[in-house]
Design an enzyme around this catalytic site. Structure first.
Site, PDB file in Angstrom:
ATOM      1  N   MET A  64      -0.376  -0.395   2.465  1.00  0.00           N
ATOM      2  CA  MET A  64      -0.013  -0.473   1.046  1.00  0.00           C
ATOM      3  C   MET A  64       1.438   0.009   0.859  1.00  0.00           C
ATOM      4  O   MET A  64       1.864   0.316  -0.252  1.00  0.00           O
ATOM      5  CB  MET A  64      -0.966   0.357   0.191  1.00  0.00           C
ATOM      6  CG  MET A  64      -2.399  -0.189   0.229  1.00  0.00           C
ATOM      7  SD  MET A  64      -3.364   0.163  -1.232  1.00  0.00           S
ATOM      8  CE  MET A  64      -3.345   1.943  -1.257  1.00  0.00           C
ATOM      9  N   LEU A 120       5.844   3.574   3.760  1.00  0.00           N
ATOM     10  CA  LEU A 120       5.419   3.830   5.138  1.00  0.00           C
ATOM     11  C   LEU A 120       5.884   5.191   5.649  1.00  0.00           C
ATOM     12  O   LEU A 120       6.860   5.758   5.159  1.00  0.00           O
ATOM     13  CB  LEU A 120       5.975   2.729   6.042  1.00  0.00           C
ATOM     14  CG  LEU A 120       5.603   1.301   5.619  1.00  0.00           C
ATOM     15  CD1 LEU A 120       6.233   0.298   6.569  1.00  0.00           C
ATOM     16  CD2 LEU A 120       4.102   1.109   5.551  1.00  0.00           C
ATOM     17  N   HIS A 121       5.158   5.683   6.619  1.00  0.00           N
ATOM     18  CA  HIS A 121       5.491   6.937   7.290  1.00  0.00           C
ATOM     19  C   HIS A 121       5.142   6.790   8.768  1.00  0.00           C
ATOM     20  O   HIS A 121       4.704   5.700   9.199  1.00  0.00           O
ATOM     21  CB  HIS A 121       4.763   8.125   6.624  1.00  0.00           C
ATOM     22  CG  HIS A 121       3.289   7.894   6.446  1.00  0.00           C
ATOM     23  ND1 HIS A 121       2.428   7.753   7.514  1.00  0.00           N
ATOM     24  CD2 HIS A 121       2.533   7.748   5.336  1.00  0.00           C
ATOM     25  CE1 HIS A 121       1.199   7.567   7.059  1.00  0.00           C
ATOM     26  NE2 HIS A 121       1.230   7.542   5.739  1.00  0.00           N
ATOM     27  N   HIS A 154       1.902   5.021   9.850  1.00  0.00           N
ATOM     28  CA  HIS A 154       1.941   3.549   9.884  1.00  0.00           C
ATOM     29  C   HIS A 154       2.707   3.067  11.120  1.00  0.00           C
ATOM     30  O   HIS A 154       2.332   2.095  11.762  1.00  0.00           O
ATOM     31  CB  HIS A 154       2.652   3.005   8.647  1.00  0.00           C
ATOM     32  CG  HIS A 154       1.979   3.320   7.346  1.00  0.00           C
ATOM     33  ND1 HIS A 154       2.485   4.218   6.433  1.00  0.00           N
ATOM     34  CD2 HIS A 154       0.829   2.860   6.801  1.00  0.00           C
ATOM     35  CE1 HIS A 154       1.701   4.281   5.391  1.00  0.00           C
ATOM     36  NE2 HIS A 154       0.681   3.485   5.573  1.00  0.00           N
ATOM     37  N   ASP A 193      -8.408   7.528   7.382  1.00  0.00           N
ATOM     38  CA  ASP A 193      -9.383   6.982   6.438  1.00  0.00           C
ATOM     39  C   ASP A 193     -10.606   6.551   7.245  1.00  0.00           C
ATOM     40  O   ASP A 193     -10.846   5.357   7.481  1.00  0.00           O
ATOM     41  CB  ASP A 193      -8.760   5.816   5.667  1.00  0.00           C
ATOM     42  CG  ASP A 193      -7.573   6.292   4.838  1.00  0.00           C
ATOM     43  OD1 ASP A 193      -7.739   7.240   4.055  1.00  0.00           O
ATOM     44  OD2 ASP A 193      -6.470   5.744   5.010  1.00  0.00           O
ATOM     45  N   GLN A 236     -13.210   4.210   5.753  1.00  0.00           N
ATOM     46  CA  GLN A 236     -12.613   2.871   5.620  1.00  0.00           C
ATOM     47  C   GLN A 236     -12.702   2.127   6.952  1.00  0.00           C
ATOM     48  O   GLN A 236     -13.030   0.942   6.992  1.00  0.00           O
ATOM     49  CB  GLN A 236     -11.151   2.996   5.178  1.00  0.00           C
ATOM     50  CG  GLN A 236     -10.351   1.711   5.295  1.00  0.00           C
ATOM     51  CD  GLN A 236      -8.975   1.813   4.670  1.00  0.00           C
ATOM     52  OE1 GLN A 236      -8.867   1.809   3.455  1.00  0.00           O
ATOM     53  NE2 GLN A 236      -7.933   1.901   5.480  1.00  0.00           N
ATOM     54  N   SER A 288       0.206  11.002   4.603  1.00  0.00           N
ATOM     55  CA  SER A 288      -0.322  10.077   3.607  1.00  0.00           C
ATOM     56  C   SER A 288       0.813   9.802   2.638  1.00  0.00           C
ATOM     57  O   SER A 288       1.579  10.723   2.296  1.00  0.00           O
ATOM     58  CB  SER A 288      -1.489  10.737   2.855  1.00  0.00           C
ATOM     59  OG  SER A 288      -1.721  10.074   1.624  1.00  0.00           O
TER      60      SER A 288
HETATM   61  O1  PAF Z   1      -5.430   2.022   4.178  1.00  0.00           O
HETATM   62  C1  PAF Z   1      -4.770   1.336   3.377  1.00  0.00           C
HETATM   63  O2  PAF Z   1      -3.559   1.475   3.266  1.00  0.00           O
HETATM   64  C2  PAF Z   1      -5.470   0.298   2.517  1.00  0.00           C
HETATM   65  O3  PAF Z   1      -6.721   0.733   2.132  1.00  0.00           O
HETATM   66  C3  PAF Z   1      -5.552  -1.092   3.192  1.00  0.00           C
HETATM   67  C4  PAF Z   1      -6.379  -1.062   4.463  1.00  0.00           C
HETATM   68  C5  PAF Z   1      -4.137  -1.582   3.527  1.00  0.00           C
HETATM   69  C6  PAF Z   1      -6.189  -2.100   2.246  1.00  0.00           C
HETATM   70  O4  PAF Z   1      -5.475  -2.215   1.048  1.00  0.00           O
END
Ligand code: PAF
Length: 298
Positions: A24, A27-28, A31, A144, A147, A179
């Site tokens: 999303m 970035l850090h 990512h 996450d 997720q 985050s």
């Molecule tokens: O982890 C995230 O940044 C978001 O939940 C994702 C996986 C890009 C979905 O929008």
């Protein structure tokens, strides 16, 4: 590196083994560790950047979520990705979607309970990215954790021929899990947030010392947070790595997840626990030597 805005262009640029890093943005180094892993394992690396409204409740931070496409494009290019896919809302959701991907059971506890509908939004957008880009491998952070469980299950249930890779948490040098939302923390909140990592470290030590009771491990994780003023614990839960269901004992691969609120910011963290050579091995991820880009920029 090419920046593209349509599924058609992103897909056309993928050749050989295609690795997708869904993000999303803002970035850090967490990512970038996913881009690095994709770079090592794939021929084409595509990073997607889309702040997905479907996974935010009306009361949440969709409007204030940090956004800076130029900054992110520079970071992605420097990390060696081939393509940045940054769709507009109209490309991702040309019409109000009538189709939702809802993953049952694994989304019931923890974040699923506190953020109803959140994982429907995540599973729907990730399914759209998978369908539109058709990667061979996709990379997600273990921070996450629920997720990751949800995406794995969705991938299996919908028969996407995609390998899901979970990468270790990346932390500030004081242990705070990276985050994009850490940018919301003021210095006092940031100090209070460190209590989460104290709990995570204490859990890792307790596992190494032989502790196996879920209740006791949860108590160990919760104590530093509960003792710290200015931070409110949502949960500390020992959960199954495959199903995200709560465990009474550490008797299968698991993660101990912690969620807490500091001011307006919700923070998630966990320690990943695998069985290796007959023993339980906690993995809390890696620490940076100095401040992450989020704090170097501040
Ligand atoms: O982890 C995230 O940044 C978001 O939940 C994702 C996986 C890009 C979905 O929008």
């Amino acid at each position: 590196m090419r920046t593209v805005h349509t599924f058609r262009d992103a897909r056309a640029l993928g050749s050989g083994c295609v690795g997708l890093v869904p993000t999303m943005g803002y970035l850090h180094e967490g990512h970038i560790s996913l881009v690095d892993a994709a770079r090592r394992e794939c021929d084409t690396v595509i990073v997607s950047l889309f702040v997905n409204p479907l996974q935010f409740a009306p009361t949440e931070d969709l409007a204030s979520y940090p956004r800076d496409l130029e900054r992110d494009a520079e970071m992605v290019e420097e990390a060696g990705a081939d393509v940045l896919f940054a769709p507009q809302l109209e490309e991702m959701y040309p019409d109000k979607p009538l189709t939702t991907v809802a993953v049952d059971l694994v989304t019931e506890g923890m974040e699923g309970e506190i953020r109803p509908g959140h994982f429907d939004g995540v599973a729907t957008v990730v399914a759209k990215l998978f369908a539109g880009i058709a990667p061979d491998r996709a990379y997600f952070g273990r921070k996450d954790a629920q997720q990751l469980v949800t995406v794995r299950r969705m991938t299996t249930d919908l028969s996407f021929p995609i390998v899901i890779v979970g990468e270790p948490i990346v932390r500030e040098s004081d242990g705070l899990a990276l985050s994009s939302r850490n940018t919301y923390l003021d210095p006092a909140e940031r100090a209070a947030a460190r209590s989460i990592n104290r709990g995570i470290n204490a859990v890792a030590e307790a596992i190494i010392a032989g502790e196996r009771s879920g209740t006791e491990l949860e108590r160990i994780a919760a104590t530093p947070v509960n003792d710290e003023p200015g931070i409110d614990l949502d949960y500390a839960t020992l959960a199954d790595q495959d199903t995200a269901s709560a465990l009474l004992d550490l008797d299968r691969p698991a993660f101990l997840a912690v969620a807490a609120r500091v001011g307006r910011t919700r923070l998630l963290d966990n320690v990943h626990i695998d069985r290796i050579d007959g023993g339980w091995v906690p993995d809390a991820g890696i620490r940076l030597d100095g401040p992450s880009i989020l704090y170097r920029e501040a």
